[in-house]
Design an enzyme around this catalytic site. Structure first.
Site, PDB file in Angstrom:
ATOM      1  N   ASP A   1      -0.597  -8.363   1.365  1.00 58.57           N
ATOM      2  CA  ASP A   1      -0.121  -8.708   0.003  1.00 58.57           C
ATOM      3  C   ASP A   1       0.538 -10.020  -0.198  1.00 58.57           C
ATOM      4  OD1 ASP A   1      -0.118  -5.750   0.481  1.00 58.57           O
ATOM      5  OD2 ASP A   1       2.025  -5.980   1.744  1.00 58.57           O
TER       6      ASP A   1
ATOM      7  N   HIS B   1       0.086   0.589   9.392  1.00 56.91           N
ATOM      8  CA  HIS B   1      -1.181   1.555   9.655  1.00 56.91           C
ATOM      9  C   HIS B   1      -2.062   1.775  10.212  1.00 56.91           C
ATOM     10  CE1 HIS B   1      -0.076  -1.853   6.441  1.00 56.91           C
ATOM     11  NE2 HIS B   1      -0.143  -1.328   5.999  1.00 56.91           N
TER      12      HIS B   1
ATOM     13  N   LYS C   1       6.341  -8.285   2.185  1.00 56.84           N
ATOM     14  CA  LYS C   1       6.009  -7.699   4.100  1.00 56.84           C
ATOM     15  C   LYS C   1       4.737  -8.789   4.432  1.00 56.84           C
ATOM     16  CE  LYS C   1       4.794  -3.359   3.573  1.00 56.84           C
ATOM     17  NZ  LYS C   1       5.102  -3.502   2.237  1.00 56.84           N
TER      18      LYS C   1
ATOM     19  N   GLY D   1       0.577  -1.186   0.292  1.00 58.78           N
ATOM     20  CA  GLY D   1      -0.115  -0.223  -0.133  1.00 58.78           C
ATOM     21  C   GLY D   1       0.656   1.327   0.101  1.00 58.78           C
ATOM     22  N   SER D   2       0.788   2.408  -0.737  1.00 56.64           N
ATOM     23  CA  SER D   2       1.074   3.459  -0.412  1.00 56.64           C
ATOM     24  C   SER D   2       0.733   4.270   0.437  1.00 56.64           C
ATOM     25  CB  SER D   2      -0.118   4.667  -1.525  1.00 56.64           C
ATOM     26  OG  SER D   2       0.824   4.185  -2.919  1.00 56.64           O
ATOM     27  N   GLY D   3       1.101   5.297   1.254  1.00 52.87           N
ATOM     28  CA  GLY D   3       1.188   5.783   2.886  1.00 52.87           C
ATOM     29  C   GLY D   3       2.499   5.862   2.991  1.00 52.87           C
ATOM     30  N   HIS D   4       3.870   4.552   3.151  1.00 53.91           N
ATOM     31  CA  HIS D   4       4.591   4.393   3.337  1.00 53.91           C
ATOM     32  C   HIS D   4       6.162   5.074   3.227  1.00 53.91           C
ATOM     33  CE1 HIS D   4       2.506   1.568   5.921  1.00 53.91           C
ATOM     34  NE2 HIS D   4       2.087   0.751   4.487  1.00 53.91           N
TER      35      HIS D   4
END
Length: 327
Positions: A109, A215, A104, A53-56
């Site tokens: 995922d 998250h 991960k 996921g994006s945001g990391h």
């Protein structure tokens, strides 16, 4: 919510366009922005693909380049990339040496990378990262979560691939590095997902979340705010005890910001963690401090300790040239 965006719907696309433009000498975007890949591909080596996921950011797209990843698949914010993204990335960069997925340990995922491995018309193998000692399970993962230690696996295995290691050797190395790596995080504030517009969770002015996930998943417990030394002591105790780090061990110490923490505080936390590890007889042979595996705008940090030997130390030192990591 105050964010530098145009619209919630286009955050990811516009960010990827900016990444590709700012680092056009290193990376390019795949069709429909489904993946980021190296500008110059070497099809004679094992290709490394990761994603999530994006945001990391800068994980994972910021680590595409020489010495690390060959491609990264960005999902929507905190959402796994889809199998078709992963398949297209793998087939676009694959050579005869095969493709290694570094994944991960989150349910979405793992499921989507497993599906991609079944569909892809190239030879693949997978390494799962699960370095978080905070909890054994969470709302997002199957067992321990893969967090900042993923960066270390990507860097060390990426160097081995550059030096010609075959697919089986890369898998064995990745599993060995992951087994010798542990992390734990602490949050002082929540993050705010753009599509939600409100904080993921609420903390009181005098509270912090010990063992938080990237998250915003719950940690070990919610506790009263404490001084940095006390926070570092709890995190290092949990990490070192789980790692069974013996006196005389050499280690890489990574202090990672979650996106909303000033660098001055990260170095302060590094100093506290270093003193505590050295008090246990662990020698800090390599260091990395900065915001590399973030959680949007969350204030807080994680500490990662990875035990090194001569081989993994040399691979860590091997040249790397990506948007976010280079030496």
């Amino acid at each position: 919510m105050k964010k530098l965006i145009n619209s919630v719907e286009t955050v990811l696309q516009e960010s990827l366009d900016g990444l590709a433009a700012a680092h056009a000498d290193i990376v390019a975007l795949g069709p429909e922005r489904k993946f980021v890949h190296r500008r110059e591909l070497n099809r004679n080596k094992v290709a490394l693909v990761s994603g999530g996921g994006s945001g990391h950011e800068p994980l994972h797209a910021g680590f595409v380049g020489y010495g690390m990843l060959d491609a990264a698949c960005p999902g929507q914010v905190f959402t796994s990339p889809t199998p078709d993204q992963i398949v297209e990335a793998a087939q676009a960069i694959a050579g005869d040496a095969g493709v290694l997925f570094i994944v991960k340990n989150y349910a979405g995922d793992r499921m989507n990378f497993e599906m991609a491995a079944e569909i892809a018309e190239c030879r693949t193998a997978t390494v799962i990262t699960d370095d978080d000692v905070a909890v054994e399970s969470s709302t997002h993962s199957i067992g321990r979560r893969g967090v900042a230690g993923t960066l270390i696996v990507e860097k060390i295995v990426g160097a081995a691939a550059e030096k010609g290691a075959d697919l089986a050797a890369c898998v064995a190395l990745g599993e060995r590095v992951n087994a010798r790596t542990r992390s734990m995080g602490v949050a002082l504030t929540s993050c705010t997902v753009p599509a939600a517009g409100t904080p993921t969770f609420t903390l009181g002015e005098d509270e912090m979340e010990m063992g938080v996930g990237i998250h915003g998943e719950p940690g070990r417990r919610r506790v009263k705010r404490a001084e940095a030394d006390a926070i570092a002591a709890e995190m290092i105790t949990a990490i070192a005890d789980d790692l069974a780090a013996r006196a005389g061990s050499q280690a890489l110490l990574l202090v990672n910001g979650f996106g909303g923490t000033p660098t001055i505080e990260l170095y302060l936390m590094y100093n506290a963690a270093r003193r505590m590890l050295e008090g246990r007889g662990v020698r800090i042979a390599r260091s990395l401090v900065g915001s590399y595996v973030t959680s949007l705008d969350m204030a807080g940090c994680s500490i990662t300790v990875s035990l090194l030997d001569a081989e993994t130390a040399a691979l860590w030192d091997h040249p790397v040239h990506t948007a976010a990591l280079r030496w």
